[in-house]
Design a protein around this motif. Structure first.
Motif, short mmCIF file in Angstrom:
data_model
loop_
_atom_site.label_atom_id
_atom_site.label_comp_id
_atom_site.label_asym_id
_atom_site.label_seq_id
_atom_site.Cartn_x
_atom_site.Cartn_y
_atom_site.Cartn_z
N ALA A 29 10.09 4.47 11.13
CA ALA A 29 9.81 5.42 10.05
C ALA A 29 9.75 6.83 10.61
CB ALA A 29 8.50 5.07 9.36
N ARG A 33 5.67 10.13 8.12
CA ARG A 33 5.33 9.01 7.25
C ARG A 33 4.47 7.99 7.99
NH1 ARG A 33 7.24 7.18 2.38
NH2 ARG A 33 6.79 4.98 1.94
N ALA A 60 9.83 12.50 2.91
CA ALA A 60 9.46 11.41 3.81
C ALA A 60 8.18 10.73 3.39
CB ALA A 60 9.31 11.94 5.24
N LEU A 61 7.43 11.36 2.51
CA LEU A 61 6.14 10.81 2.06
C LEU A 61 6.25 10.11 0.71
CD1 LEU A 61 3.99 13.93 2.98
CD2 LEU A 61 4.08 11.77 4.25
N LEU A 64 3.87 7.24 -1.04
CA LEU A 64 2.56 7.10 -0.40
C LEU A 64 1.48 7.75 -1.26
CD1 LEU A 64 3.32 7.86 3.37
CD2 LEU A 64 3.25 5.66 2.20
#
Length: 198
Positions: A29, A33, A60-61, A64
């Motif tokens: 990853a 992240r 990239a998050l 989440l």
């Protein structure tokens, strides 16, 4: 009291010569992240401070359960990012400050620091290598919020740590977890090859 984890991720990554160290792949990853996931696994609320001009970091998050704050003055130095992040957190909460570029940090590291703080919440708890070299994360009690908000320039929280040195306690983490950060392509290559990063 459960601390709020604040991840600083608004830096320019300037020494990577065009690449972004926070998007380097670690354990399958992007680093950013991975660090956010490590923080979330503690069960604490997680907030990231991001730069407006780095949309790939925000992407990239995706998915989440983290909060994010845009550091509009990020070019003024680390303190601006830290202040933006702390301002977004609830008053009266302890702050676990975590840098986003630590490829070895893991959830047990964070929980060890959190547990130490629960046992003695008046202290500033800081991750360190086995030889005593201090690093991150750093857990600041709620009463230091005002001093964190008063920081300027590119010193980060060093001034607060120096002023309250008598309250600082170290939590020993596995070798390199608290201190390994990789700022250049050469450092990343050396680390991946199993050597010592320059």
């Amino acid at each position: 009291m459960t601390p709020n984890i604040l991840i600083l991720a608004a830096g320019s990554s300037s020494r990577m010569r065009g690449a972004d160290k926070l998007l380097e792949v670690v354990e399958g990853a992007p680093l950013l992240r991975r660090v956010a996931g490590v923080a979330l696994a503690t069960g604490c609320p997680v907030t990231l401070v991001l730069a407006a001009d780095r949309p790939a970091r925000r992407a990239a998050l995706d998915g989440l359960d983290v909060a994010s704050v845009t550091a509009t003055e990020a070019t003024e130095g680390m303190a601006a990012s830290l202040v933006a992040g702390v301002q977004s957190l609830p008053e009266g909460s302890a702050v676990l400050l975590l840098l986003s570029d630590l490829p070895l940090i893991d959830t047990p590291d964070l929980t060890a620091v959190i547990a130490a703080s629960a046992a003695d919440p008046a202290c500033v708890w800081r991750g360190a290598d086995p030889d005593g070299t201090p690093g991150h994360p750093v857990l600041f009690p709620a009463d230091l919020r005002g001093e964190l908000l008063g920081l300027t320039g590119d010193e980060g929280a060093r001034w607060v740590l120096a002023r309250h040195a008598a309250r600082v306690r170290l939590v020993t983490l596995p070798q390199g977890h608290a201190t390994t950060d990789l700022d250049t392509p050469e450092a990343w290559a050396a680390w991946r090859a199993g050597g010592t990063a320059p």
